[in-house]
Design a protein around this motif. Structure first.
Motif, PDB file in Angstrom:
ATOM      1  N   GLU B 182     101.735  84.798 -47.714  1.00 32.11           N
ATOM      2  CA  GLU B 182     101.130  84.567 -46.393  1.00 32.11           C
ATOM      3  C   GLU B 182     101.003  85.888 -45.639  1.00 32.11           C
ATOM      4  O   GLU B 182      99.991  86.162 -45.003  1.00 32.11           O
ATOM      5  CB  GLU B 182     102.000  83.597 -45.553  1.00 32.11           C
ATOM      6  CG  GLU B 182     102.085  82.174 -46.102  1.00 32.11           C
ATOM      7  CD  GLU B 182     100.742  81.435 -46.004  1.00 32.11           C
ATOM      8  OE1 GLU B 182      99.855  81.920 -45.274  1.00 32.11           O
ATOM      9  OE2 GLU B 182     100.584  80.400 -46.687  1.00 32.11           O
ATOM     10  N   LYS B 186      97.676  87.718 -44.306  1.00 32.44           N
ATOM     11  CA  LYS B 186      97.496  88.083 -42.912  1.00 32.44           C
ATOM     12  C   LYS B 186      97.060  89.550 -42.782  1.00 32.44           C
ATOM     13  O   LYS B 186      96.148  89.873 -42.015  1.00 32.44           O
ATOM     14  CB  LYS B 186      98.821  87.861 -42.155  1.00 32.44           C
ATOM     15  CG  LYS B 186      98.631  87.663 -40.673  1.00 32.44           C
ATOM     16  CD  LYS B 186      99.902  87.081 -40.033  1.00 32.44           C
ATOM     17  CE  LYS B 186     100.076  87.627 -38.619  1.00 32.44           C
ATOM     18  NZ  LYS B 186     101.370  88.209 -38.396  1.00 32.44           N
ATOM     19  N   ASP B 189      93.555  89.784 -43.643  1.00 31.31           N
ATOM     20  CA  ASP B 189      92.710  89.308 -42.553  1.00 31.31           C
ATOM     21  C   ASP B 189      92.548  90.383 -41.490  1.00 31.31           C
ATOM     22  O   ASP B 189      91.508  90.492 -40.851  1.00 31.31           O
ATOM     23  CB  ASP B 189      93.323  88.050 -41.912  1.00 31.31           C
ATOM     24  CG  ASP B 189      93.251  86.861 -42.878  1.00 31.31           C
ATOM     25  OD1 ASP B 189      92.447  86.965 -43.847  1.00 31.31           O
ATOM     26  OD2 ASP B 189      93.995  85.886 -42.687  1.00 31.31           O
TER      27      ASP B 189
END
Ligand SMILES: Nc1ncnc2c1ncn2[C@@H]1O[C@H](COP(=O)(O)OP(=O)(O)OP(=O)(O)O)[C@@H](O)[C@H]1O
Ligand SMILES: [Mg+2]
Lengths: 794, 220
Positions: B182, B186, B189
């Motif tokens: 995760e 992130k 992103d």
């Protein structure tokens, strides 16, 4: 960044306490030894450097003796000094220095003190040598009789803070007025003047030589020559001077030796020579050993550092991955190695400061630091620091930082590949250790051999005295002295002789067989001696008879010879053989004695003949009872002072004289032993550290092996095998070299041990034993560890 | 951003060349999240090291932002590497002697960033990763997952454009693994390019492209 380096260094040193300790200790000891040697070299090389006129000051010593016989006297005849002051263009200043003797001074408060470094000197000496006066001056302080000047320390000691000038000291019932105080002289001078009285006082005290030219050995005579004077010309002028004043016959036996201040320090002591002497053998042996120990310590350092850095192999990779440049990594390694070296330096310097006094006093030197020494020592220390850290740090730094990070992170296969460096350095270390052990053992054995071999003389409880006068003039005193002594029941034997074992002087003459080839003569040592010579020294007669007073021909016409003389003269039937001495005098051999050692084992025994000749008893030997020794000696002294009034009573024991022959070898031996021990200790703790490193590395391997059935024995063998191989390799390299070097050293001795296999075996066994016990602990611990634990640990 | 032309890597041993990578052609654009997969020994790590400039290719051309990496000297490489690339390993590879805080600080030290600025960056990151309470602990006082978090934090502290992660979850149980993935997602992103090596189909799905490597070849 710096803070980071410091932090990392401290943490990693702490994490690897054992390694850090070994490194700091080993290097520190190496540095201590080097400092010791360095200061010693500086100290020895700077003798008399404080003298402003150092390069142009000479002492006029002389050799005295007939033919091959030679005695070196440090002092000259009393008349020489004044005669030189005028009429010699090359002489700027000349002056005499006479030892003040052993009498006590009485201070104004009636306290009595005995002073060792007290001399009577001509006023010119104050200008010739360098003195810094606090009160008084070099022009007038010693111009009058009964003036005396003191060094600062003595002045403080006697008078505290009072001004000593004008106060008086009493010496031999005469009052000496203090006319000056000067700054203390450095320790490393050949003449440690602490109290100086005017030479003119001697005459005023009634001490005057009857024949100031025909006398020797008392007055140290110094000259300050003009620059570039020819020593050779000056020397022949001296010979002329003595010939003119002392007569042809005396002058024949005298040959001047012009000694520079350096010569004085490095030439073996002659008669009446004050001050400690330099010994170049010490310098070379100690210096090279100190360097060896330091090299061993450095190798240890590098060895352990690399061993440890391989642990950091992965870390180096990680640091590269997160952005460290090669230079940054190298800096970090060097920082760490510099820190360790610095710590070692601090430790080494402290150890040096604690121990140097002991060392110096052992070698018979007193060291006091002065500014210029400290400066050069500091420079050397810093240089040492730099070199050691660079050498020790750069190898791992350059080596490890070179790798590409992918390699270093992925695996540590390089450890085994780069084994060769540690292998080499361990072998080098042990090569040096074995070399030192072998050397020390050899020195030990040779000294033991020299001290404990039969020298053919009974040397215990024999007191030796020497006369400072021509014995022809004291022939009657000799008889009186002898008769007086024989009244003492503790005196067991007495003999006079030209020279005695333990007193260095030689008298060689040529001799040939009466019936032999006329041209063939051999050189022999002649010992003119009294009837009791053989009895007193307990020489062993192997053939014929001793001298006897009953035989009128024994005085002068009979001789006793040693076995070497029998051989060198080629006498088949020695007793009764007739020989020709001095070209024409015929003598008969009446006895043969077993060879005896007059000199150290460095010299071959000379062919030697003993004959009765009361004209030349310069030396006396008195055999005394081994009880009441002190009392006997003091009664001998009383008799001496009564009969030889005005002559110093100086005695020594023959056994001490023999011991003194080997004192320098013995000191070498002791210092060498300490160094060797340290070298071995350093190598072994290095090995210990290295083993524990290997043990950690191999924990897993050992665990696996044990799971698959290896016994403790197998593990220990696995562990020790490589070390044993390395040490044996070291022995193979060291032994021939040690063999060669020790043999070279042994060649100094005419009588020596032969290098035998036992010394070699002992050295190897000793090294292996010590090394294996260093390894053994870790090996056993690793071997007995629980294998499951070891595996889980990984 | 990254362009590999005919990259090959081989090891020479007694005149026998063992190829690990063969004629790799690859283009990766900024902002991509790539998963490299393949059997053990396929050359995945090797490829990652070459891209990360920790290892050099035996043949071929490598352009990083159009600069020819294959022609660069070591100094330039180190410079480029430390300013643009962050690395994460399966075995975390933290420095054992340093605390969490110091581990994070070290890359900044190597970049010669001023103390005040450095302290700020480390504090921010500790905050972001919820590790403030653990900042003075040493790696062996942390769990595997926590260590990997620190390792990722260390990789991104210099704000690299590219993160290379070699099996970042390989030593973690699935819960911790998910957390790490995760986090990577992130970061991607936020604009960081990511290349990860993984054995897990599930983790591979975090990426927007999968490259399959087999015996040194890229499978089409
Ligand atoms: N120094 C070397 N010398 C020779 N061969 C090597 C060397 N280093 C790696 N290799 C080989 O390169 C090949 C690829 O290794 P690499 O580590 O890239 O594989 P990988 O795909 O990451 O495998 P894994 O999934 O097990 O991590 C392996 O077959 C390995 O044996
Ligand atoms: Mg891999």
């Amino acid at each position: 960044m710096l803070k980071n380096y410091i932090k990392i260094t401290i943490r990693s040193l702490w994490k690897n306490k054992l390694f850090s300790f070994i490194n700091i200790f080993g290097l520190g000891v190496g540095i201590t030894l080097c400092l010791m040697m360095l200061t010693y070299v500086i100290y020895e090389k700077s003798y008399d450097n404080y003298q402003k006129n150092k390069d142009n000051i000479y002492r006029l010593a002389f050799e005295w003796g007939k033919g091959g016989s030679k005695m070196l006297f440090a002092g000259a005849m009393p008349a020489l000094g004044p005669a030189l002051s005028s009429n010699y263009p090359e002489v700027e200043l000349a002056g005499r220095v006479r030892n003040g003797g052993e009498d006590e001074f009485t201070l104004p408060n009636n306290q009595k003190v005995q002073e060792e470094n007290f001399y009577f000197v001509d006023p010119s000496i104050l200008k010739l040598f360098t003195f810094e006066f606090i009160t008084g001056n070099e022009n007038s302080s010693l111009s009058d009789p009964f003036s005396i000047i003191l060094c600062e320390t003595k002045a403080k000691k006697y008078f505290g803070n009072e001004n000593p000038t004008g106060k008086t000291l009493s010496f031999k019932d005469h009052l000496f007025k203090i006319t000056g105080v000067y700054k203390d002289l450095p320790y490393n001078t050949h003449l440690r003047c602490e109290l100086l009285a005017s030479y003119s006082s001697l005459e005023a005290m009634g001490i005057k030589a009857d024949k100031p030219w025909n006398q020797w050995g008392e007055d140290l005579t110094y000259v300050l020559l003009k620059k570039n004077s020819s020593l050779k010309d000056f020397n022949s002028k001296l010979d002329e001077l003595v010939k003119a004043n002392a007569g042809e016959q005396f002058a024949q036996d005298v040959k001047f030796v012009i000694q520079s201040l350096d010569d004085i320090h490095w030439t073996a002591a002659s008669f009446g020579d004050p001050g400690p002497k330099g010994n170049k053998n010490y310098l070379y042996i100690f210096l090279s050993t100190a360097i060896l120990v330091l090299v061993i310590a450095c190798f240890n350092f590098m060895n352990l550092s690399t061993a440890r850095y391989f642990d950091n192999f992965k870390e180096v990779g990680i640091r590269k991955v997160i952005g460290a440049t090669r230079v940054q990594l190298i800096k970090q390694f060097l920082f760490e190695s510099f820190s360790v070296t610095l710590a070692a330096l601090v430790f080494g310097s402290i150890l040096f400061l604690i121990t140097y006094n002991k060392f110096y006093s052992y070698l018979g030197a007193a060291y006091n630091f002065n500014r210029s020494h400290i400066a050069s020592i500091l420079v050397t220390i810093l240089l040492l620091l730099f070199v050691i850290a660079l050498i020790a740090g750069s190898y791992p730094a350059l080596f490890l930082s070179k790798f590409n990070p992918a390699q270093t992170i992925k695996n540590d296969f390089m450890i085994n590949k780069k084994f060769s460096f540690r292998q080499v350095s361990t072998i080098v270390q042990f090569t040096f250790s074995v070399f030192l052990i072998l050397g020390t053992l050899t020195v030990y054995k040779q000294i033991d051999f020299m001290k404990n071999s039969d020298i053919g003389i009974h040397k215990e409880n024999v007191v030796l005295l020497s006369l400072h006068q021509n014995p022809q003039e004291s022939k009657s005193n000799y008889e009186i002295f002898k008769n007086e002594l024989q009244k003492n029941s503790d005196v067991l034997g007495f003999t006079g002789a030209y020279t005695l074992p333990g007193i260095n002087s030689r008298f060689s003459i040529s001799i040939k067989k009466q019936d032999g080839d006329n041209s063939k003569s051999s050189k022999v040592q002649l010992i003119p001696a009294d009837y009791d010579f053989i009895k007193t020294l307990e020489l062993k007669l192997v053939n014929g008879r001793d001298f006897s007073k009953e035989m009128s021909t024994d005085a002068g016409e009979s001789i006793i010879i040693n076995e070497t003389a029998v051989k060198s003269l080629n006498l088949n039937n020695p007793i009764g053989s007739k020989l020709i001495m001095y070209g024409s005098k015929i003598v008969t051999v009446i006895g043969v004695v077993k060879d005896f050692h007059v000199y150290s084992f460095q010299k071959k025994i000379d062919p030697c003949i003993i004959s009765i000749n009361p004209d030349s008893y310069f030396t006396y030997a008195i055999k005394i009872n081994d009880k009441n020794i002190a009392q006997t000696i003091s009664s001998i002294k009383d008799v001496w002072n009564k009969i030889f009034a005005g002559q110093v009573f100086e005695y020594k024991f023959m056994s001490d004289a023999y011991k003194a022959l080997y004192s320098s070898e013995e000191k070498i031996q002791n210092v060498l032993s300490v160094f060797t021990l340290l070298a071995v200790i350093i190598s072994c703790i290095g090995l210990m550290g290295f083993t524990s490193y290997v043990a950690v590395k191999k924990t897993k391997e050992i665990g696996v092996r044990k799971v698959f059935g290896a016994g403790i024995y197998n593990i220990i063998v696995l562990f020790s095998r490589q070390f044993v191989i390395w040490i044996i390799a070291a022995c193979i390299i060291a032994i021939p070299v040690a063999f060669y070097v020790t043999n070279k050293w042994l060649e100094n001795f005419a009588y020596r041990i032969s290098m035998d296999i036992t010394i070699i075996i002992i050295s190897i066994m000793f090294t292996l034993l010590v090394a294996l016990s260093a390894i053994g602990y870790r090996a056993i611990k690793a071997a007995t560890a629980n294998p499951i634990k070891a595996l889980r640990y990984e | 951003m990254i362009k590999l032309n005919n990259i090959s890597k081989y090891y020479e041993n007694k005149f026998i060349k063992t190829f690990v990578l063969r004629n790799i052609n690859l283009e990766i654009n900024e902002g991509e999240f790539i998963s490299v997969m393949g059997p053990s020994g396929a050359g995945k790590s090797t490829l990652l090291y070459i891209i990360g400039m920790l290892d050099t290719a035996s043949e071929g051309e490598y352009y990083f932002y159009d600069e020819p990496v294959h022609k660069m000297k070591e100094k330039k490489l180190t410079e480029l590497h430390k300013s643009h690339i962050g690395f994460v390993f399966q075995q975390y590879h933290l420095i054992d002697e340093l605390t969490v805080l110091e581990n994070l600080e070290t890359p900044l030290l190597y970049q010669k960033i001023k103390t005040s600025e450095r302290k700020g960056m480390v504090a921010d990151l500790l905050d972001r990763f919820n590790m403030v309470a653990k900042k003075d602990l040493f790696p062996n006082q942390l769990s595997g997952g926590q260590q990997q978090l620190v390792a990722i934090a260390r990789a991104i502290i210099t704000k690299p454009k590219l993160i290379l992660a070699d099996e970042p979850t390989g030593n973690l149980h699935s819960g911790q693994g998910k957390e790490i993935m995760e986090l990577l997602k992130k970061l991607n992103d936020e604009g960081t390019t990511i290349i990860q090596v993984t054995h897990s189909e599930e983790n591979a799905k975090y990426g927007n492209k999968i490259i399959k490597l087999n015996d040194g070849w890229i499978e089409k």
